[in-house]
Design a protein around this motif. Sequence first.
Motif: not given
Length: 178
Positions: A12-17, A21-27, A42-46, A71-75
Motif C-alpha cells: 500500500v502507499q501511505g503513512d504507516i502510523t 494492524v497487529d504490528a508496524i515495524v519501525n526503521a 511513529i514516536h509522535r503518533a504513539a 500505545y496511541r497508535l492504531p497498531a
Amino acid sequence: MKAEGSERLKVVQGDITTLTVDAIVNAANSSLLGGGGVDGAIHRAAGPELLAECRTLGGCATGDAKISRGYRLPARHVIHTVGPVWRGGAAGEAELLASCYRRSLELAAAAGIATVAFPCISTGVYGYPPEPACAIAVDTCRSFLGEHALPREVIFVCFGRRDYELYRAALVQGEGAP
Ligand code: ADP
C-alpha cells in the motif's frame, strides 16, 4: 495460480502510523530513542509512553529487532529494527537488511501476531538503494511466509509513489513462482 507466500504479501502507499494492524515495524536507530523519518513519525503518533518503554529495551544491534507496545497508535505493537547504513554494498549491507526483515518476522510469529506492516527499511536517511532493498524485502518475507503460518499477512507500506511501483512490480513477478 499464486505462490503461497505471495497471496500473503500486500503493498500500500501511505503513512504507516495510520495502519490498524497487529504490528508496524519501525526503521529505528540502534539507541531506540527516536530519530527522524518514519521513526520520528511513529514516536509522535504513539506518544511519550513509547519512548519510555524503548528506554527499557537496551538498544538494538543492526540487523536485529525488539518489540514494544503501540500505545496511541492504531497498531497494537511496534517492532523496532535497525537497518544498515549503505556504505557501497561491500560491508554486509544485504545480509543485515535481510536479517532486519527475518528477525522482525520471527518476533511477530513468537508474539502470535497475524498482520505486520513494514516501511522501506534503510532507504531513507540510511541511503540503501531502493531497487535492491525492495528485492531483499520481498524475497526475505516471501520465504519466511512460505515456512511459517504466522504472521498470516505482511504489508509493505510505501511512503512515495516510486517505492509503491517498485514493490507492486516485485510482487507481481513473484506470483508466477513455484
Ligand atoms: P532509515 O534511517 O532506515 O533509512 P528513514 O525513516 O529515513 O529510515 O526512511 C525509511 C523509509 O521510510 C523511507 O522510504 C521513507 O520514505 C519512509 N517513511 C518516512 N516516513 C514514513 C511514514 N510515516 N510511513 C511510511 N514510511 C515512511
